[in-house]
Write an enzyme that holds these catalytic residues in place. Structure first.
Site, PDB file in Angstrom:
ATOM      1  N   TYR A  57      22.564  -0.050  58.080  1.00  0.00           N
ATOM      2  CA  TYR A  57      23.133   1.210  58.054  1.00  0.00           C
ATOM      3  C   TYR A  57      22.753   1.845  56.610  1.00  0.00           C
ATOM      4  O   TYR A  57      22.165   2.995  56.665  1.00  0.00           O
ATOM      5  CB  TYR A  57      24.727   1.354  58.023  1.00  0.00           C
ATOM      6  N   LYS A 112      20.355   5.327  56.054  1.00  0.00           N
ATOM      7  CA  LYS A 112      20.570   6.621  55.210  1.00  0.00           C
ATOM      8  C   LYS A 112      19.662   6.744  54.006  1.00  0.00           C
ATOM      9  O   LYS A 112      19.415   8.069  53.587  1.00  0.00           O
ATOM     10  CB  LYS A 112      22.117   6.218  54.690  1.00  0.00           C
ATOM     11  N   THR A 158      36.983   9.550  59.945  1.00  0.00           N
ATOM     12  CA  THR A 158      36.579   9.973  61.292  1.00  0.00           C
ATOM     13  C   THR A 158      36.403   8.668  61.961  1.00  0.00           C
ATOM     14  O   THR A 158      36.611   7.516  61.394  1.00  0.00           O
ATOM     15  CB  THR A 158      34.972  10.626  61.450  1.00  0.00           C
TER      16      THR A 158
END
Length: 233
Positions: free
Chosen positions: A102, A106, A139
């Site tokens: 991840y 990014k 989220t």
């Protein structure tokens, strides 16, 4: 990649101007798995998808931009990029770590944005590219993280996390703020410019990543043509 190409074809058939592109789709810390194209999911979805989409839509963005009213590319990264390592020999994460994969995706988005801005500058285009950090936002992105983190999110998300609306502020700022007219190649957090990870400014590494991304997505690398007469080292 097929769905991205189909989307671009459908969009271009509408013959409407494209002034702003916000690259925001993403997954985080998913179990090791691949996209339909065989890419590690973080790298394929978070990074390569945005890389391909942006390149396929650059023509539309350039057509819509004009002096004093540049089109804008806004790419959403994460503070996680600060702990990332970009392994050009193992972009697909054969030694798999969900967090590492991840973070690498990014960091790749930051470097992609910087290189894209230099290409746009070299071409004299009325398009800018910036990258934003939305902060920690409440989220469903966290559904694959450690259960303890999910518990904290559920119990204290209202206190410790930004709401989705608040998380969008920096993206909206990058998309419409008059003070960013004609300004690209910036990393923004809380609507302010800040420094990204030091290695993200390595132009040679940016160029290597761009070239390999072009090979992976099947598009032409126009770097040499775009900067003819202007040296990118």
């Amino acid at each position: 990649m097929r769905s991205i190409r189909q989307f671009v074809q459908n969009f271009q058939k509408k013959r409407v101007p494209l002034h702003v592109l916000v690259n925001n789709a993403g997954v985080m810390m998913v179990p090791q798995r691949q996209t339909e194209d065989g890419f590690e999911e973080h790298f394929g979805l978070n990074y390569l998808g945005h890389f391909l989409l942006t390149n396929l839509l650059l023509g539309s963005l350039k057509e819509a931009g004009s002096p004093g009213r540049c089109s804008r590319v806004v790419t959403v990264s994460s503070a996680t990029h600060y702990v990332a390592e970009l392994n050009m020999q193992d972009l697909q994460g054969s030694s798999y770590s969900p967090h590492g994969a991840y973070a690498q995706s990014k960091l790749a988005l930051v470097m992609f944005s910087y290189h894209l801005q230099r290409l746009l500058d070299a071409q004299g285009c009325h398009v800018t590219a910036n990258v934003v950090d939305p902060g920690v936002v409440d989220t469903d992105l966290y559904k694959h993280v450690f259960w303890g983190t999910r518990l904290v999110q559920k119990a204290l998300g209202w206190l410790l996390f930004k709401t989705p609306d608040e998380g969008s502020w920096t993206s909206v700022h990058a998309a419409v703020s008059p003070e960013l007219e004609g300004v690209g190649g910036r990393y923004l957090y809380n609507e302010k410019e800040t420094k990204s990870l030091e290695v993200s400014y390595d132009q040679r590494l940016q160029r290597q990543l761009w070239a390999q991304s072009c090979q992976m997505t099947g598009i032409s690398d126009v770097t040499s043509e775009a900067v003819s007469g202007r040296l990118i080292t």
